[in-house]
Design an enzyme around this catalytic site. Structure first.
Site, PDB file in Angstrom:
ATOM      1  N   SER A   1       0.801  -1.116   0.034  1.00  0.00           N
ATOM      2  CA  SER A   1      -0.096  -0.139   0.056  1.00  0.00           C
ATOM      3  C   SER A   1       0.735   1.163  -0.150  1.00  0.00           C
ATOM      4  O   SER A   1       1.964   1.184   0.054  1.00  0.00           O
ATOM      5  CB  SER A   1      -0.712   0.092   1.268  1.00  0.00           C
ATOM      6  OG  SER A   1      -0.010   0.412   2.519  1.00  0.00           O
ATOM      7  N   LYS A   2       0.229   2.305   0.399  1.00  0.00           N
ATOM      8  CA  LYS A   2       1.010   3.629   0.029  1.00  0.00           C
ATOM      9  C   LYS A   2       1.979   3.641   1.249  1.00  0.00           C
ATOM     10  O   LYS A   2       3.065   4.266   1.108  1.00  0.00           O
ATOM     11  CB  LYS A   2       0.360   4.879   0.633  1.00  0.00           C
ATOM     12  CG  LYS A   2      -0.490   5.411  -0.959  1.00  0.00           C
ATOM     13  CD  LYS A   2      -1.396   6.591  -0.601  1.00  0.00           C
ATOM     14  CE  LYS A   2      -2.745   6.281  -0.255  1.00  0.00           C
ATOM     15  NZ  LYS A   2      -3.556   7.044   0.047  1.00  0.00           N
ATOM     16  N   ARG A   3       1.743   2.960   2.318  1.00  0.00           N
ATOM     17  CA  ARG A   3       2.809   2.992   3.430  1.00  0.00           C
ATOM     18  C   ARG A   3       4.341   2.502   2.938  1.00  0.00           C
ATOM     19  O   ARG A   3       5.127   2.812   3.490  1.00  0.00           O
ATOM     20  CB  ARG A   3       2.125   2.011   4.449  1.00  0.00           C
ATOM     21  CG  ARG A   3       1.395   2.784   5.353  1.00  0.00           C
ATOM     22  CD  ARG A   3       1.066   1.604   6.762  1.00  0.00           C
ATOM     23  NE  ARG A   3       0.401   0.481   6.070  1.00  0.00           N
ATOM     24  CZ  ARG A   3       1.005  -0.764   6.188  1.00  0.00           C
ATOM     25  NH1 ARG A   3       2.282  -0.901   6.569  1.00  0.00           N
ATOM     26  NH2 ARG A   3       0.622  -1.658   5.663  1.00  0.00           N
ATOM     27  N   HIS A   4       3.964   1.467   2.013  1.00  0.00           N
ATOM     28  CA  HIS A   4       5.368   1.026   1.572  1.00  0.00           C
ATOM     29  C   HIS A   4       6.067   2.048   0.102  1.00  0.00           C
ATOM     30  O   HIS A   4       6.934   1.492  -0.106  1.00  0.00           O
ATOM     31  CB  HIS A   4       5.319  -0.496   0.818  1.00  0.00           C
ATOM     32  CG  HIS A   4       4.660  -1.307   1.863  1.00  0.00           C
ATOM     33  ND1 HIS A   4       3.105  -1.778   1.871  1.00  0.00           N
ATOM     34  CD2 HIS A   4       5.217  -1.960   2.714  1.00  0.00           C
ATOM     35  CE1 HIS A   4       3.165  -2.520   2.960  1.00  0.00           C
ATOM     36  NE2 HIS A   4       4.266  -2.693   3.635  1.00  0.00           N
ATOM     37  N   GLY A   5       5.706   3.156   0.278  1.00  0.00           N
ATOM     38  CA  GLY A   5       6.394   3.990  -0.798  1.00  0.00           C
ATOM     39  C   GLY A   5       5.344   4.044  -1.808  1.00  0.00           C
ATOM     40  O   GLY A   5       4.339   3.897  -1.556  1.00  0.00           O
TER      41      GLY A   5
END
Ligand code: GLU
Length: 479
Positions: free
Chosen positions: A253-257
């Site tokens: 997800s966005k959390r991973h970049g």
């Protein structure tokens, strides 16, 4: 057997996620490999979240990746329209058929009633599902609800005690019990059919032979199979592709970049590298090699080699792979991609004529070192900033050596006297200085490198000197 035809059916509710792009790519590769067709359909039944802008973003990203479709949005075809909301009239007779045959019914339950039922089931430790309250309403009860102004939804009557089998091309045989499903909504109270219903009609009428999609839709599949059966349609083959996980093994997800294709394009990844990388996320060509062109991927692709296990998104691998593609493409192409990054950094100005030939030379000095084009701004500062100072203590120490002032004076004079400063000149001038002054090796090159760039490392001096040119060289060497 039906002709091979697959589809990518995104909901236009945001950007094209890396996982969506991989689904599209697997469908595309499969279609091309099998000599079949690839179709693009837009599933916009979620009116609140769908937008035309998002549709455009998805289409642009697919085109950028080189994933082209033979039928559907923008390509035409005999099974259109290809947007769910433009197909409401097509769904209607199938809904009526299910209602008339008693395979679907109107449900007047309010959201409060449904929530109360949910809570009750949860409290009993049971799986929340619709328990069929409106299954057997009398005509009179229906009329009363209508008079009350309640707007009904339409529910599919799930047959009891059925085992629904999904013979998945990736996951093998997966079974679901119909009793756990509960009668589900196929048309919302606003008259719009839900995805689970529309997708069945669309895939059937569009003659889709294989549904290749993300694993998260596996749980929707038994519902869809029930509808296929209820309408007497032949089911397509299903293939559910595993999730993509981030490096911490949770869903990407966005959390991973960057999770969107657009973000990779903006950062300066090349589409062919992204395609190559995505193809290997959950599919294996069965050989050690990692670099494959689209044509090579098509030749090798098969559903049998798609893995059941989740794929882990390894950004280092993508960076390596993209670096390989950058190295092997033309400098002109990288220059074109680099210019916006150099403008953003303030090294170039949009309103001033760009000397592309010169920028090309600058780009060439670092092309082989780039993982993605956006990195360039941090690597070519030596060409743009004339205010040069030693950047670290090693560079400072170098400039303190006794012979340095004289060496720089000699070099400066040579530059001033030169008619043409090209790579040959840069090579020969060092030989000349060595001959004249006896200074050689590190003592010769390093002070000049530091005087010109502020650092003790960087591209070859022979490359840097002609790119800087006479004026900048003199400015940097001082008086
Ligand atoms: N519209 C669905 C999505 O974007 C695709 C479902 C399908 O492929 O059946 O997730």
């Amino acid at each position: 057997m039906k002709n091979i035809k697959v589809r990518f059916a995104p909901s236009p509710t945001g950007h094209l996620h890396i996982g969506g792009a991989r689904t599209a790519l697997f469908n595309y590769l499969f279609a091309k490999k099998m000599g079949g067709k690839f179709l693009l359909r837009i599933e916009d039944t979620d009116l609140a979240r769908s937008s035309f802008e998002s549709e455009q973003v998805i289409i642009n990203d697919l085109k950028w990746l080189g994933i082209e479709w033979d039928e559907g949005i923008g390509a035409g075809g005999e099974h259109g329209p290809y947007r769910s909301t433009e197909r409401i009239h097509i769904y209607k007779p199938y809904i009526d058929k299910l209602l008339n045959e008693g395979k679907a019914y109107y449900c007047y339950c309010t959201s409060e009633e449904l929530e109360a039922e949910r809570q009750e089931l949860l409290a009993k430790g049971e799986m929340p599902r619709y328990m069929g309250k409106c299954r057997c309403l009398t005509e009179e009860q229906r009329k009363t609800f209508e008079i009350e102004g309640r707007k009904p939804s339409i529910r599919f009557k799930v047959p009891e005690d059925n085992i629904i089998q999904v013979d998945d091309q990736v996951r093998g045989l997966v079974e679901f019990e119909s009793n756990g499903i509960g009668d589900f909504i196929i048309v919302k109270s606003d008259g719009i059919p839900v995805y689970n219903f529309a997708v069945v009609i669309d895939d059937c009428l569009m003659e889709i032979s294989h549904v290749i999609r993300a694993e998260e839709h596996l749980s929707n599949t038994p519902r869809q199979i029930l509808i296929y059966k209820a309408l007497g349609f032949e089911t397509p083959k299903f293939a559910h592709v595993s999730l993509i996980l981030g490096s911490d093994r949770t869903k990407m997800s966005k959390r991973h970049g960057s999770a969107w294709v657009e973000q990779y394009r903006d950062a300066g990844y090349l589409p062919e590298a992204i395609v190559n990388f995505l193809a290997l996320l959950g599919w294996s060509p069965g050989e050690e090699r990692e670099i494959f062109s689209l044509q090579e991927l098509i030749k090798r692709f098969s559903l049998e080699r798609v893995s059941k296990n989740p794929a882990v998104f390894d950004i280092d691998k993508l960076n390596w792979m993209n670096g390989q593609y950058i190295k092997n493409t033309s400098t002109e192409r990288i220059t074109g991609l680099a210019i916006p990054h150099l403008i953003e950094k303030g090294y170039l100005r949009e309103d001033v004529h760009l000397d592309e030939e010169w920028i090309n030379k600058v780009v060439k000095t670092v092309q082989d070192e780039l993982s993605f084009v956006g990195e360039i701004a941090g690597k070519v500062d030596i060409f743009f900033d004339d205010n040069v100072r030693p950047k670290d203590s090693e560079a400072e120490d170098m400039m303190k050596l006794d012979h340095v002032p004289d060496l720089l004076k000699v070099f400066r004079q040579k530059v001033e006297d030169a008619a043409l400063i090209d790579e040959d000149y840069a090579r020969s001038v060092f030989k000349e200085i060595q001959k004249e002054t006896g200074i050689k090796g590190k003592n010769l090159f390093m002070p000049i490198r530091v005087a010109l760039t502020g650092q003790t490392h960087g591209p070859e001096l022979f490359e840097i000197i002609p790119i800087l040119g006479k004026e900048k060289l003199i400015k940097r060497l001082g008086v």
